[in-house]
Design a protein around this motif. Sequence first.
Motif, mmCIF file in Angstrom:
data_model
loop_
_atom_site.group_PDB
_atom_site.id
_atom_site.type_symbol
_atom_site.label_atom_id
_atom_site.label_comp_id
_atom_site.label_asym_id
_atom_site.label_seq_id
_atom_site.Cartn_x
_atom_site.Cartn_y
_atom_site.Cartn_z
ATOM 1 N N ARG A 252 49.389 44.520 43.207
ATOM 2 C CA ARG A 252 49.442 45.537 44.499
ATOM 3 C C ARG A 252 47.602 45.516 44.228
ATOM 4 O O ARG A 252 47.008 45.873 45.562
ATOM 5 C CB ARG A 252 50.290 46.408 44.589
ATOM 6 N N TYR A 253 47.144 46.205 42.774
ATOM 7 C CA TYR A 253 45.968 46.174 42.785
ATOM 8 C C TYR A 253 45.301 45.095 43.712
ATOM 9 O O TYR A 253 44.099 44.995 44.622
ATOM 10 C CB TYR A 253 45.260 45.606 41.642
ATOM 11 N N ILE A 254 45.268 43.477 43.340
ATOM 12 C CA ILE A 254 44.279 42.435 44.266
ATOM 13 C C ILE A 254 44.440 42.348 45.786
ATOM 14 O O ILE A 254 43.498 42.547 46.463
ATOM 15 C CB ILE A 254 44.709 41.091 43.854
ATOM 16 N N GLY A 255 45.637 43.231 46.508
ATOM 17 C CA GLY A 255 46.217 43.180 47.991
ATOM 18 C C GLY A 255 45.410 45.096 47.950
ATOM 19 O O GLY A 255 44.517 44.497 49.551
ATOM 20 N N LEU A 256 45.097 45.786 47.742
ATOM 21 C CA LEU A 256 44.256 47.009 48.111
ATOM 22 C C LEU A 256 42.769 46.421 47.439
ATOM 23 O O LEU A 256 41.868 47.426 48.750
ATOM 24 C CB LEU A 256 45.056 48.096 47.282
ATOM 25 N N TYR A 257 42.940 45.928 46.357
ATOM 26 C CA TYR A 257 41.144 45.921 46.314
ATOM 27 C C TYR A 257 41.029 44.345 46.026
ATOM 28 O O TYR A 257 40.638 44.275 44.265
ATOM 29 C CB TYR A 257 40.657 46.887 44.772
ATOM 30 N N PRO A 258 40.663 43.208 46.344
ATOM 31 C CA PRO A 258 40.764 42.283 46.818
ATOM 32 C C PRO A 258 38.988 41.377 46.362
ATOM 33 O O PRO A 258 39.096 41.051 45.404
ATOM 34 C CB PRO A 258 40.602 41.403 47.706
ATOM 35 N N ASN A 259 37.892 42.829 46.024
ATOM 36 C CA ASN A 259 36.444 42.434 45.931
ATOM 37 C C ASN A 259 36.380 42.775 44.932
ATOM 38 O O ASN A 259 35.426 43.773 44.846
ATOM 39 C CB ASN A 259 36.403 41.922 46.914
ATOM 40 N N SER A 260 36.737 44.209 44.020
ATOM 41 C CA SER A 260 36.768 45.174 42.991
ATOM 42 C C SER A 260 36.426 44.530 42.101
ATOM 43 O O SER A 260 36.158 43.321 41.620
ATOM 44 C CB SER A 260 37.195 46.070 42.512
ATOM 45 N N GLU A 261 35.713 44.484 40.758
ATOM 46 C CA GLU A 261 34.568 44.274 39.239
ATOM 47 C C GLU A 261 35.951 44.430 38.168
ATOM 48 O O GLU A 261 35.733 43.256 38.016
ATOM 49 C CB GLU A 261 34.243 45.820 38.993
ATOM 50 N N ASP A 262 37.503 44.245 38.974
ATOM 51 C CA ASP A 262 38.312 44.683 37.694
ATOM 52 C C ASP A 262 39.406 42.821 38.717
ATOM 53 O O ASP A 262 40.407 43.947 38.471
ATOM 54 C CB ASP A 262 39.435 45.897 37.979
ATOM 55 N N THR A 263 38.863 42.863 40.031
ATOM 56 C CA THR A 263 40.036 41.457 40.628
ATOM 57 C C THR A 263 40.329 40.442 39.760
ATOM 58 O O THR A 263 41.504 40.118 39.480
ATOM 59 C CB THR A 263 39.907 41.231 42.063
ATOM 60 N N ALA A 264 39.797 40.456 39.172
ATOM 61 C CA ALA A 264 39.297 39.188 38.353
ATOM 62 C C ALA A 264 39.670 39.041 37.175
ATOM 63 O O ALA A 264 40.954 38.476 36.343
ATOM 64 C CB ALA A 264 38.660 38.224 37.696
ATOM 65 N N TYR A 265 40.165 40.578 37.156
ATOM 66 C CA TYR A 265 41.014 41.028 34.937
ATOM 67 C C TYR A 265 42.298 41.157 35.630
ATOM 68 O O TYR A 265 43.764 40.506 34.849
ATOM 69 C CB TYR A 265 41.362 42.018 35.076
ATOM 70 N N ALA A 266 42.667 41.079 37.254
ATOM 71 C CA ALA A 266 44.083 41.395 37.852
ATOM 72 C C ALA A 266 44.268 40.038 37.667
ATOM 73 O O ALA A 266 45.444 39.698 37.433
ATOM 74 C CB ALA A 266 44.487 42.418 39.112
ATOM 75 N N TYR A 267 43.766 39.465 38.076
ATOM 76 C CA TYR A 267 44.483 37.990 38.185
ATOM 77 C C TYR A 267 44.736 37.420 37.751
ATOM 78 O O TYR A 267 45.828 36.142 37.005
ATOM 79 C CB TYR A 267 43.572 37.042 38.913
ATOM 80 N N PHE A 268 44.092 37.744 35.775
ATOM 81 C CA PHE A 268 44.247 36.709 34.555
ATOM 82 C C PHE A 268 45.363 37.730 33.658
ATOM 83 O O PHE A 268 46.313 37.174 33.489
ATOM 84 C CB PHE A 268 43.010 37.347 33.585
ATOM 85 N N LEU A 269 45.759 38.991 34.476
ATOM 86 C CA LEU A 269 46.549 39.312 33.955
ATOM 87 C C LEU A 269 48.243 39.150 34.502
ATOM 88 O O LEU A 269 49.432 38.565 33.831
ATOM 89 C CB LEU A 269 46.391 40.827 34.276
ATOM 90 N N ILE A 270 47.928 38.932 35.522
ATOM 91 C CA ILE A 270 48.921 37.751 36.113
ATOM 92 C C ILE A 270 49.787 36.570 35.909
ATOM 93 O O ILE A 270 50.630 36.402 35.068
ATOM 94 C CB ILE A 270 49.087 38.069 37.596
ATOM 95 N N GLY A 271 47.850 35.224 35.295
ATOM 96 C CA GLY A 271 48.507 34.359 34.541
ATOM 97 C C GLY A 271 49.320 34.241 33.150
ATOM 98 O O GLY A 271 49.929 33.422 32.695
ATOM 99 N N LEU A 272 48.213 35.732 32.397
ATOM 100 C CA LEU A 272 49.297 35.833 31.903
ATOM 101 C C LEU A 272 50.483 36.336 31.317
ATOM 102 O O LEU A 272 51.132 36.206 30.392
ATOM 103 C CB LEU A 272 47.966 37.127 30.279
ATOM 104 N N SER A 273 50.819 37.033 32.206
ATOM 105 C CA SER A 273 52.439 37.737 32.067
ATOM 106 C C SER A 273 53.283 36.519 32.457
ATOM 107 O O SER A 273 54.670 36.450 32.116
ATOM 108 C CB SER A 273 52.888 38.371 33.117
ATOM 109 N N TYR A 274 52.955 35.530 33.316
ATOM 110 C CA TYR A 274 53.673 34.540 33.784
ATOM 111 C C TYR A 274 53.320 32.973 32.494
ATOM 112 O O TYR A 274 54.381 32.578 32.389
ATOM 113 C CB TYR A 274 53.697 33.360 34.886
ATOM 114 N N ASN A 275 52.385 33.230 32.106
ATOM 115 C CA ASN A 275 52.238 32.210 30.375
ATOM 116 C C ASN A 275 53.196 32.720 29.754
ATOM 117 O O ASN A 275 53.382 31.727 29.414
ATOM 118 C CB ASN A 275 50.898 32.363 30.569
ATOM 119 N N LYS A 276 52.906 33.854 29.182
ATOM 120 C CA LYS A 276 53.732 34.579 28.103
ATOM 121 C C LYS A 276 55.840 33.928 28.466
ATOM 122 O O LYS A 276 56.274 34.161 27.388
ATOM 123 C CB LYS A 276 53.931 35.884 27.460
#
Length: 285
Positions: free
Chosen positions: A105-129
């Motif tokens: 949801r964050y990426i959808g609303l703020y695709p280019n913010s300073e924390d968007t990379a972190y949001a992708y990272f959290l998605i990857g970590l959540s699947y990785n776990k």
Amino acid sequence: MSVRHIMRGTIVAAGLAVAGVLGGCQNDPDIDITALSYEIDPADVLYNQALANIEAGKLKEASRKFEAIDKQHPYSEYARKAMVMNSYVNYKMGRYSESINAARRYIGLYPNSEDTAYAYFLIGLSYNKQIPQVTRDQKTALRSIQAFRELIERFPDSEYVPEAEEKIRFARDQLAGKEMQIGRYYMERKEYAAAINRFKGVVEVYPNTPQVEEALARLVEVYFTMGLVENAQEAAAVLGHNFPDSQWYADSYKLLQTEGLEPRENKGSWLARVGTLVVGSDDDS
């Protein structure tokens, strides 16, 4: 994993705000360490309270505070920060679906913010776990890779890229392991054509994983069993070129010797094309 870049500048104020109540409530997981009502708190107060709850290890309460900001102060700067922080908190609690949903949801609303990379990272970590043993379905490994690749492609200079690359390697290793497990199953059932396809896939798609050594040896074995001795010799040659001191190669060489054969290269075969990718490859595509 650090969230200091998001929390910076607010945690000190939060600590001062709750210093008086931390001592009495710190050890009770069911008591909020902040006392003000959600209905009357402004966004900055709620946010600081949430950060203080994180520091105190009260992640459920922190999540409630972040959700309150999202509901009561939508589209504010604090709501933006609360969304990605709530994804982080849910990840830490093992609520991976909730973490993924908040990050998306964050990426959808703020695709280019300073924390968007972190949001992708959290998605990857959540699947990785959630990646299971290789005997089970590996779709979460694929989804983890997809999220981390999006992070790397969109934010190649991000501080999260090195760890994302490491997690991709782990996920690819799992996928290769699954292919090997299926290939061995087909071998046991003497479904050799199906087994070859699985082992071939490991060599072609996952050449830089630990499984490729066994995959080449299994190809030697299956080809030899089917009477495709030239293919067996080719597979043994690639195996010997890349892993000359391995037991897999010793066993493959010994198998060929039972018919007076030796490894032999065929520069026009698919094995010759992928053979140079097996050793020292950094390609995670």
